[in-house]
Design a protein around this motif. Structure first.
Motif, short mmCIF file in Angstrom:
data_model
loop_
_atom_site.label_atom_id
_atom_site.label_comp_id
_atom_site.label_asym_id
_atom_site.label_seq_id
_atom_site.Cartn_x
_atom_site.Cartn_y
_atom_site.Cartn_z
N ILE A 134 2.82 -45.07 -37.85
CA ILE A 134 3.07 -46.52 -37.85
C ILE A 134 1.73 -47.23 -38.07
N GLU A 135 1.68 -48.07 -39.08
CA GLU A 135 0.52 -48.91 -39.38
C GLU A 135 -0.77 -48.09 -39.50
N ASP A 136 -0.66 -46.89 -40.08
CA ASP A 136 -1.82 -46.00 -40.28
C ASP A 136 -2.56 -45.71 -38.99
N MET A 137 -1.84 -45.79 -37.88
CA MET A 137 -2.54 -45.65 -36.60
C MET A 137 -1.78 -44.78 -35.60
N HIS A 138 -0.55 -45.11 -35.33
CA HIS A 138 0.21 -44.47 -34.24
C HIS A 138 1.08 -43.34 -34.79
N ARG A 139 0.94 -42.14 -34.19
CA ARG A 139 1.77 -40.99 -34.59
C ARG A 139 2.96 -40.92 -33.64
#
Length: 899
Positions: free
Chosen positions: A793-798
């Protein structure tokens, strides 16, 4: 059948016979005739030959040949290249022209027989045998040139080895023909040894039909003597024929300056010995090796010395000429290179011998095996002394540096272990040898000093030992022979006219002078670009332009007839490629190829006529002739080397000397030596001055106008002076200051290596399939999920939204972060052991279990990834979160519940 189907069939054939092809292909000769492989790939393959040997390079060559996309006619071109290079058996195999099983077994037996008799066969009269082998078509003309040059420059025995390596790759029947050659050249003993017959049988033996075995009583075949690899070289240690016949030499006596530079090494210190060419560096290394082994033996300990070289020919040279003669009485000496058909592993060779001479890549390969935990490996702690020849190559990217980085890492680890009062690993003493550490492109003294200090740091040298030989060696006499431009050059004008016609046809617009170095670079880049873009018209034109540029250079530096001969031979070979051997079938000729063939044909007669007119020759050879005649007629004995730019010009100069009666009158003989692979690369600090070893030597520069040769020599001399000053400054440093700077450079090298290794590892991960990544609970090792379950999510949250019952959700009232689109107000934990896995994130109305990688044991393809505490350290490309898809699934399930 479609072309692609044919290609697949051809690839299958080549793959099926890969083990045979690896043994039968002579890589360097085949490469000359392969034009569908780009030059960059050819350079990698030739470098592989130099560093790892013919068989390793053959693997790379085969990979390049079968790599897709295939150019039209690639398979036929490969077959022709094999045949032109004298590898007919290899060509037969890939055309499915297989010998009968009994014939193949018989041929293998003959190869093994020659392998066993190799030490005795090396005593043959090589030049005489070569002439008969050529007449019997056992060897190609190219083979003959290489064997002849090897014999002239390295002796009859080395030439014999080269001859044997080549004939065993011929078609079935080669053995019978070889026996005929031995009979015709009066080698009675060798004939009898190979046939197991008496000398009387030799006198009565008739010629044998091709493929038939001699019926005079071949040696009985025994499983003990059935070798699994073809003849390449013999490595039987001190029991080999070479060892037995190598002259035993008396104890080494060093000169004063040699003893001076050796002193710290005899005390067990790591040093670099820097002495000019011809001053006996290798002899000093042999002396240090012997004293090292003697001292270890006197202390009741075993010694193990590895001598590293960076080129395969140096292995044999150091073994036969230096280490074996002085050490064989007391110690076991062995040599190993990439071309050695080893009967036992390198690990066993290290165990069974005291001194091992090998290419650096072999040691690095076995150090890496040990690092990976394989049984057949070698550790640095197994060795007590490493001698590194040409140690100035211990720089970034080089195999020497890979070995020494292992050394430096262990050295600094030992320091830590010592502080912790733990056991340390022993490390070998290091001895580096070089004639010139260079300046690394430096233009000021400070940078030259830094360059040399880095080499010292990489080799962990406590000192760099050198000594000016001014007292022992007079300064060389220097002479510059300036050559003016020809007033008329109609031959060159015709070549330029042809090149311009090709430019117009291919719509090319070079911005540099024809025949110049810049033009050569431009045309190489043009060819590579065209190959990448699959522009066959430009690619073929660029290849022909390269040949014309070489012809122009030959005309400007050697003779017009050499230039014409070179171009004519090129076009004859190109025409051969367009016709099958039986002339029954024509291979397709493109419009561009037809244009190029006709262009040469139209101008051939004029070029041939102009090449015979001496009035238009350049003046370089007349100046060179006068200089050679003067040097050889004013000395009682003289020897010389002529350095030239290209292989073709080296051959042409050799022929010119052989054809000139004035040279013959005063006993001047010539032979050429041409490099293979990266031996032909121009080194930035190669200076003519450094090559004269005799006391009263001289060197001359033949400077064609605008060639820049004299200017380059001035630059080289300036760099050498700067290098000498830098070495003196380093030697003048206080030991404490020297050690401090060395430590800084070593730590920098270790840290840079660590960063590069991390980047390389991460780069490799990016290309991995997410499904190959597995996550397990750090608390109980319970499987949690795989990489294909994870979305970003948003290149941040896995996050992992796959339905599962492996975790439980708990509220964390202390963590209530609110953002525009998501909030985290709880955490998730392992259902089995309660270990925390991450947080529960509410993203745009969706509950998303967000995983923290530090809470998992991560494996990639079954191998555990150490120290994976941040997602940035796991660079696998996971799928992007598809909000619409997940939201619609949740909405559907909500609708079902409402019903």
């Amino acid at each position: 059948m479609m072309a692609s189907d044919n290609d697949d069939m051809y690839v299958s054939l080549i793959e099926g016979f890969r083990p045979r092809l690896r043994e039968l292909i002579m890589v360097q000769q085949v490469l000359v005739h392969l034009h569908f492989i780009d030059n960059e790939q050819k350079e990698r393959i030739t470098k592989k030959v130099t560093n790892e040997g013919n068989q390793a390079a053959a693997e790379l060559l085969i990979d390049a040949v079968i790599r897709k996309p295939h150019s039209p006619g690639w398979f036929r071109a490969f077959v022709v290249a094999l045949e032109e290079a004298g590898c007919e058996r290899a060509a037969d195999y890939i055309q499915d022209k297989l010998p009968e099983p009994e014939v193949e077994a018989e041929n293998d037996y003959f190869v093994n027989l020659v392998q066993l008799m190799y030490p005795r066969l090396m005593g043959m009269q090589t030049k005489e045998v070569l002439v008969h082998c050529l007449s019997q078509k056992l060897l190609t003309q190219a083979d003959g040139e290489i064997i002849d040059a090897t014999t002239a420059n390295q002796g009859s025995r080395v030439g014999a080895g080269e001859l044997l390596r080549r004939i065993v790759r011929g078609r079935d029947g080669w053995f019978s023909k070889f026996l005929d050659v031995l009979r015709e050249t009066k080698h009675e003993t060798l004939y009898s040894d190979l046939t197991g017959s008496s000398p009387d049988c030799y006198k009565q033996a008739p010629s044998l039909p091709a493929g038939d075995a001699c019926n005079c009583g071949l040696l009985t075949r025994s499983d003990d003597y059935c070798l699994s690899e073809p003849l390449l070289s013999v490595t039987d240690g001190t029991d080999s024929g070479t060892a037995a016949k190598s002259p035993e030499k008396a104890d080494i006596v060093l000169r004063d300056y040699q003893a001076e530079v050796a002193r710290p090494a005899l005390e067990g210190k790591n040093i670099i010995i820097c002495l000019p060419t011809g001053s006996g560096k290798t002899r000093v290394a042999v002396y240090i090796t012997k004293k090292h082994l003697d001292n270890r033996r006197a202390e009741g300990q075993s010694g193990k010395v590895v001598v590293l070289v960076n080129k395969i020919p140096l292995v044999e040279q150091h073994y036969v000429a230096e280490f074996l003669p002085f050490l064989k009485r007391a110690y076991k000496v062995e040599r190993v290179s990439g071309d050695s058909p080893l009967k036992i592993s390198f690990t066993e060779i290290v165990k069974n011998n005291d001194v091992i001479i090998c290419t650096a890549q072999i040691l690095e390969n076995y150090l890496e095996r040990s690092n990976k935990g394989e049984d057949e490996g070698v550790d640095l702690s197994d060795l007590t002394l490493i001698v590194i020849d040409e140690c100035h190559h211990t720089q970034k990217g080089g195999v020497y540096n890979h070995i020494m980085l292992r050394y430096l890492k262990q050295k600094h680890k030992n320091r830590r272990l010592k502080k912790e009062e733990k056991e340390t690993l022993p490390l070998p003493q290091i001895l580096g040898l070089t004639a010139s550490p260079g300046v690394g492109g430096a233009t000021i003294l400070m940078k030259a000093e830094e360059h040399i200090l880095r080499i010292c740091a990489n080799l962990d040298a406590s000192k760099i030992m050198t000594r000016s030989l001014g007292e022992f060696k007079k300064e060389q006499r220097k002479k510059v022979l300036k050559i003016e431009d020809r007033k008329e050059d109609p031959f060159g004008d015709v070549i330029k006219k042809i090149m311009n016609a090709i430019h117009a046809h291919a719509e090319l617009s070079p911005t540099c002078d024809l025949g110049s170095q810049n033009y050569e670079q431009w045309v190489v880049q043009t060819e590579r670009k065209a190959a990448t873009e699959e522009d066959q018209k430009v690619r073929v034109c660029a290849e022909h332009l390269r040949q014309y540029n070489e012809g122009l250079n030959l005309s400007n530096t050697i003779r017009m007839c050499d230039s014409f001969s070179f171009l004519n031979k090129f076009y004859e070979e190109e025409m051969k490629k367009k016709t099958t051997p039986d002339d029954e079938e024509k291979i397709q000729i493109t419009n561009t190829e037809r244009f190029l063939f006709n262009l040469f044909k139209e101008n051939k007669e004029e070029l041939q006529e102009l090449a015979t007119k001496p009035d238009y020759e350049n003046d370089s050879l007349s100046k060179l002739r006068a200089n050679i005649l003067q040097e050889f007629s004013t000395r009682q004995s003289a020897r010389g080397i002529i350095f030239t730019k290209t292989r073709r010009s080296a051959i042409a100069l050799s022929q010119w000397i052989q054809e000139n009666s004035k040279f013959a009158d005063i006993g001047v003989k010539a032979s050429h030596v041409i490099g293979g692979g990266d031996q032909s690369v121009v080194k930035p600090m190669t200076s003519a001055k450094g090559r004269g070893r005799a006391e009263d030597s001289s060197y001359s520069l033949v400077e064609v106008k605008n060639s820049g040769v004299a200017e380059k020599e001035v630059v080289n001399e300036y760099r050498m002076t700067m290098m000498d000053k830098a070495i003196e400054k380093i030697r003048a440093l206080e030991q404490e200051e020297y050690d401090k700077r060395i430590m800084e450079y070593q730590m920098q090298a270790i840290m840079e290596n660590r960063v590069l290794a991390k980047k390389k590892k991460q780069k490799g991960m990016k290309n991995e399939n997410p499904s190959s990544v597995k996550f397990s609970c750090r608390g109980c090792n319970e499987h949690a999920c795989s990489g294909e379950d994870i979305e970003i999510i948003e290149d941040m949250h896995r996050v992992n939204l796959t339905p599962q019952e492996l975790f439980i959700q708990r509220e964390n009232t202390t963590l209530q972060e609110r953002h525009l689109d998501y909030e985290t107000n709880g955490y998730i934990a392992c259902k089995k052991c309660g270990e925390r896995w991450g947080s529960m994130m509410l993203y745009r109305g969706l509950e998303c279990p967000c995983l923290h990688v530090k809470n998992f044991v991560v494996t990639l393809k079954g191998k555990k990834i150490n120290k994976c505490t941040k997602w940035s350290e796991l660079t696998v490309r996971f799928s992007a979160f598809d909000y619409a898809d997940h939201a619609s699934q949740v909405a559907e399930s909500s609708d079902d519940e409402d019903e």
